[in-house]
Design a protein around this motif. Structure first.
Motif, PDB file in Angstrom:
ATOM      1  N   GLN A  17       0.803  -1.224   0.000  1.00 43.24           N
ATOM      2  CA  GLN A  17       0.000   0.000   0.000  1.00 43.24           C
ATOM      3  C   GLN A  17       0.834   1.272   0.000  1.00 43.24           C
ATOM      4  OE1 GLN A  17      -3.860  -0.058   0.569  1.00 43.24           O
ATOM      5  NE2 GLN A  17      -3.245  -1.894  -0.513  1.00 43.24           N
ATOM      6  N   VAL A  18       2.073   1.157  -0.432  1.00 42.52           N
ATOM      7  CA  VAL A  18       2.928   2.348  -0.514  1.00 42.52           C
ATOM      8  C   VAL A  18       3.363   2.508  -1.965  1.00 42.52           C
ATOM      9  CG1 VAL A  18       5.087   3.445   0.234  1.00 42.52           C
ATOM     10  CG2 VAL A  18       3.761   2.051   1.858  1.00 42.52           C
ATOM     11  N   GLU A  19       3.155   3.706  -2.483  1.00 40.39           N
ATOM     12  CA  GLU A  19       3.494   3.965  -3.872  1.00 40.39           C
ATOM     13  C   GLU A  19       4.950   4.377  -4.000  1.00 40.39           C
ATOM     14  OE1 GLU A  19       1.245   6.314  -7.351  1.00 40.39           O
ATOM     15  OE2 GLU A  19       0.629   6.869  -5.323  1.00 40.39           O
ATOM     16  N   ARG A  20       5.623   3.851  -5.001  1.00 42.37           N
ATOM     17  CA  ARG A  20       6.993   4.283  -5.277  1.00 42.37           C
ATOM     18  C   ARG A  20       6.917   5.468  -6.245  1.00 42.37           C
ATOM     19  NH1 ARG A  20      12.682   1.710  -5.777  1.00 42.37           N
ATOM     20  NH2 ARG A  20      11.965  -0.117  -4.662  1.00 42.37           N
ATOM     21  N   LEU A  21       7.380   6.619  -5.790  1.00 42.58           N
ATOM     22  CA  LEU A  21       7.210   7.867  -6.535  1.00 42.58           C
ATOM     23  C   LEU A  21       8.554   8.420  -6.988  1.00 42.58           C
ATOM     24  CD1 LEU A  21       4.782   9.516  -3.955  1.00 42.58           C
ATOM     25  CD2 LEU A  21       4.127   8.524  -6.155  1.00 42.58           C
ATOM     26  N   ALA A  22       8.481   9.376  -7.895  1.00 48.10           N
ATOM     27  CA  ALA A  22       9.690  10.117  -8.251  1.00 48.10           C
ATOM     28  C   ALA A  22      10.170  10.886  -7.019  1.00 48.10           C
ATOM     29  CB  ALA A  22       9.395  11.083  -9.389  1.00 48.10           C
ATOM     30  N   TYR A  23      11.461  11.030  -6.888  1.00 45.97           N
ATOM     31  CA  TYR A  23      12.093  11.724  -5.760  1.00 45.97           C
ATOM     32  C   TYR A  23      11.609  13.166  -5.668  1.00 45.97           C
ATOM     33  CZ  TYR A  23      16.339  14.023  -3.696  1.00 45.97           C
ATOM     34  OH  TYR A  23      17.241  14.774  -2.995  1.00 45.97           O
ATOM     35  N   LYS A  24      11.705  13.878  -6.782  1.00 47.52           N
ATOM     36  CA  LYS A  24      11.241  15.266  -6.877  1.00 47.52           C
ATOM     37  C   LYS A  24      10.714  15.440  -8.290  1.00 47.52           C
ATOM     38  CE  LYS A  24      14.664  17.151  -3.672  1.00 47.52           C
ATOM     39  NZ  LYS A  24      15.889  17.937  -3.487  1.00 47.52           N
ATOM     40  N   PRO A  25       9.932  16.488  -8.531  1.00 48.46           N
ATOM     41  CA  PRO A  25       9.498  16.719  -9.913  1.00 48.46           C
ATOM     42  C   PRO A  25      10.705  16.862 -10.841  1.00 48.46           C
ATOM     43  CG  PRO A  25       8.347  18.169  -8.381  1.00 48.46           C
ATOM     44  CD  PRO A  25       9.419  17.470  -7.587  1.00 48.46           C
ATOM     45  N   ALA A  29      15.208  20.204  -9.603  1.00 47.83           N
ATOM     46  CA  ALA A  29      16.498  20.248  -8.914  1.00 47.83           C
ATOM     47  C   ALA A  29      17.380  19.175  -9.525  1.00 47.83           C
ATOM     48  CB  ALA A  29      16.318  19.980  -7.417  1.00 47.83           C
ATOM     49  N   PRO A  30      18.713  19.349  -9.445  1.00 48.99           N
ATOM     50  CA  PRO A  30      19.589  18.322 -10.012  1.00 48.99           C
ATOM     51  C   PRO A  30      19.673  17.082  -9.126  1.00 48.99           C
ATOM     52  CG  PRO A  30      20.832  20.306  -9.378  1.00 48.99           C
ATOM     53  CD  PRO A  30      19.435  20.475  -8.870  1.00 48.99           C
ATOM     54  N   PHE A  31      19.337  15.936  -9.689  1.00 48.81           N
ATOM     55  CA  PHE A  31      19.473  14.652  -8.989  1.00 48.81           C
ATOM     56  C   PHE A  31      19.503  13.574 -10.053  1.00 48.81           C
ATOM     57  CE2 PHE A  31      14.924  15.365  -9.421  1.00 48.81           C
ATOM     58  CZ  PHE A  31      14.455  14.155  -9.891  1.00 48.81           C
ATOM     59  N   ARG A  32      19.812  12.347  -9.642  1.00 48.42           N
ATOM     60  CA  ARG A  32      19.832  11.266 -10.629  1.00 48.42           C
ATOM     61  C   ARG A  32      19.389   9.951 -10.032  1.00 48.42           C
ATOM     62  NH1 ARG A  32      25.105   9.339 -13.414  1.00 48.42           N
ATOM     63  NH2 ARG A  32      24.187   7.303 -13.012  1.00 48.42           N
ATOM     64  N   CYS A  47       6.473  14.421  12.516  1.00 49.37           N
ATOM     65  CA  CYS A  47       7.469  13.879  11.596  1.00 49.37           C
ATOM     66  C   CYS A  47       6.841  12.831  10.687  1.00 49.37           C
ATOM     67  CB  CYS A  47       8.621  13.238  12.361  1.00 49.37           C
ATOM     68  SG  CYS A  47       9.744  14.441  13.066  1.00 49.37           S
ATOM     69  N   GLU A  48       7.489  12.608   9.556  1.00 47.50           N
ATOM     70  CA  GLU A  48       7.096  11.509   8.682  1.00 47.50           C
ATOM     71  C   GLU A  48       8.342  10.723   8.305  1.00 47.50           C
ATOM     72  OE1 GLU A  48       5.109  13.572   5.495  1.00 47.50           O
ATOM     73  OE2 GLU A  48       6.968  13.848   4.380  1.00 47.50           O
ATOM     74  N   LEU A  49       8.096   9.488   7.866  1.00 46.85           N
ATOM     75  CA  LEU A  49       9.199   8.595   7.545  1.00 46.85           C
ATOM     76  C   LEU A  49       9.103   8.215   6.077  1.00 46.85           C
ATOM     77  CD1 LEU A  49      11.536   7.112   8.976  1.00 46.85           C
ATOM     78  CD2 LEU A  49       9.958   5.221   9.379  1.00 46.85           C
ATOM     79  N   ARG A  50      10.186   8.453   5.365  1.00 46.73           N
ATOM     80  CA  ARG A  50      10.218   8.128   3.942  1.00 46.73           C
ATOM     81  C   ARG A  50      11.344   7.137   3.661  1.00 46.73           C
ATOM     82  NH1 ARG A  50      10.737  13.767   2.709  1.00 46.73           N
ATOM     83  NH2 ARG A  50      12.876  13.529   3.399  1.00 46.73           N
ATOM     84  N   TYR A  51      11.216   6.420   2.568  1.00 49.13           N
ATOM     85  CA  TYR A  51      12.293   5.549   2.101  1.00 49.13           C
ATOM     86  C   TYR A  51      12.707   6.018   0.720  1.00 49.13           C
ATOM     87  CZ  TYR A  51      14.858   1.516   0.350  1.00 49.13           C
ATOM     88  OH  TYR A  51      15.836   0.705  -0.187  1.00 49.13           O
ATOM     89  N   PHE A  52      13.992   6.316   0.586  1.00 47.01           N
ATOM     90  CA  PHE A  52      14.543   6.737  -0.697  1.00 47.01           C
ATOM     91  C   PHE A  52      15.481   5.655  -1.204  1.00 47.01           C
ATOM     92  CE2 PHE A  52      13.553  10.679   1.486  1.00 47.01           C
ATOM     93  CZ  PHE A  52      12.934  11.424   0.496  1.00 47.01           C
ATOM     94  N   GLU A  53      15.479   5.503  -2.503  1.00 44.95           N
ATOM     95  CA  GLU A  53      16.457   4.580  -3.066  1.00 44.95           C
ATOM     96  C   GLU A  53      17.133   5.224  -4.265  1.00 44.95           C
ATOM     97  OE1 GLU A  53      15.757   0.304  -2.643  1.00 44.95           O
ATOM     98  OE2 GLU A  53      16.110   0.261  -4.815  1.00 44.95           O
ATOM     99  N   ILE A  54      18.462   5.263  -4.188  1.00 43.60           N
ATOM    100  CA  ILE A  54      19.284   5.837  -5.255  1.00 43.60           C
ATOM    101  C   ILE A  54      19.881   4.679  -6.035  1.00 43.60           C
ATOM    102  CG2 ILE A  54      21.170   7.403  -5.806  1.00 43.60           C
ATOM    103  CD1 ILE A  54      20.929   8.652  -3.063  1.00 43.60           C
ATOM    104  N   ALA A  55      19.664   4.654  -7.332  1.00 39.74           N
ATOM    105  CA  ALA A  55      20.192   3.585  -8.184  1.00 39.74           C
ATOM    106  C   ALA A  55      21.718   3.669  -8.206  1.00 39.74           C
ATOM    107  CB  ALA A  55      19.619   3.717  -9.588  1.00 39.74           C
ATOM    108  N   ARG A 106      25.336   9.801  -2.385  1.00 38.54           N
ATOM    109  CA  ARG A 106      25.669   9.126  -3.643  1.00 38.54           C
ATOM    110  C   ARG A 106      25.670   7.640  -3.427  1.00 38.54           C
ATOM    111  NH1 ARG A 106      30.277  11.854  -6.135  1.00 38.54           N
ATOM    112  NH2 ARG A 106      30.983   9.812  -6.830  1.00 38.54           N
ATOM    113  N   ALA A 107      25.103   6.900  -4.374  1.00 40.13           N
ATOM    114  CA  ALA A 107      25.167   5.435  -4.323  1.00 40.13           C
ATOM    115  C   ALA A 107      26.477   4.974  -4.946  1.00 40.13           C
ATOM    116  CB  ALA A 107      23.983   4.834  -5.077  1.00 40.13           C
ATOM    117  N   ALA A 108      27.021   3.881  -4.419  1.00 40.66           N
ATOM    118  CA  ALA A 108      28.208   3.265  -5.016  1.00 40.66           C
ATOM    119  C   ALA A 108      27.879   2.848  -6.452  1.00 40.66           C
ATOM    120  CB  ALA A 108      28.621   2.052  -4.183  1.00 40.66           C
ATOM    121  N   PRO A 109      28.908   2.710  -7.308  1.00 41.68           N
ATOM    122  CA  PRO A 109      28.631   2.387  -8.720  1.00 41.68           C
ATOM    123  C   PRO A 109      27.974   1.022  -8.929  1.00 41.68           C
ATOM    124  CG  PRO A 109      30.998   2.810  -8.356  1.00 41.68           C
ATOM    125  CD  PRO A 109      30.318   2.942  -7.027  1.00 41.68           C
ATOM    126  N   GLU A 110      28.164   0.116  -7.975  1.00 40.31           N
ATOM    127  CA  GLU A 110      27.698  -1.255  -8.222  1.00 40.31           C
ATOM    128  C   GLU A 110      26.450  -1.657  -7.454  1.00 40.31           C
ATOM    129  OE1 GLU A 110      30.489  -0.916  -5.011  1.00 40.31           O
ATOM    130  OE2 GLU A 110      30.775  -0.444  -7.125  1.00 40.31           O
TER     131      GLU A 110
END
Ligand code: MN
Length: 149
Positions: A17-25, A29-32, A47-55, A106-110
């Motif tokens: 029941q949690v949607e995976r969304l874009a980080y920001k529009p 802002a610069p992100f990848r 407060c709220e709790l979010r989960y972010f995942e950087i490829a 930053r995520a590691a390259p691998e």
């Protein structure tokens, strides 16, 4: 669905029941290569709790703001800039981002870098560095090599 008080993790760090969304529009802002999931938000809690995942190889926005973050790394590895310090980070490390500190992940390259981020529901907008602030940050060669803008 396990009920309103339990959201089980499905495969791959997604929760019921949690949607995976874009980080920001896109373009705001610069992100990848990041996604965002709001895991927990309740009336009456500030407060709220979010989960972010950087490829792999991706990065969050280089920014600062008045509100603070508590970040718990859940998966993967990478590095973060907090203020003037760059730290390697891995699963279960806890990173505090003080008010007005420049920060970037930053995520590691691998491997992907996944983390929980606790933040105020009511918060000021992140600010990006202007040219003078960028020049000041880049006076440190380690920071100059790390940041992505
Ligand atoms: Mn931030």
């Amino acid at each position: 669905m396990s009920g309103p008080n339990l959201r089980r993790m499905l495969a791959g760090f997604e929760w019921e029941q949690v949607e995976r969304l874009a980080y920001k529009p896109e373009g705001s802002a610069p992100f990848r290569d990041i996604t965002r999931q709001t895991l927990f938000r309740r009336e009456g809690l500030d407060c709220e709790l979010r989960y972010f995942e950087i490829a792999p190889g991706g990065h969050s926005t280089l920014e600062r703001h008045e509100h603070e973050h508590a970040v718990m790394i859940l998966r993967g590895a990478g590095a973060c800039l907090v203020g003037r310090a760059i730290h390697p980070i891995g699963a279960h490390d806890l990173v505090a981002i003080p008010a007005l500190s420049w920060h970037q992940f930053r995520a590691a390259p691998e491997e992907p870098l996944g983390f929980l981020c606790m933040v105020n529901v009511v918060r000021d907008r992140p600010r990006l560095p202007d040219e003078d602030e960028l020049a000041a940050l880049r006076q440190d060669p380690e920071i100059a090599a790390f940041i992505r803008v």
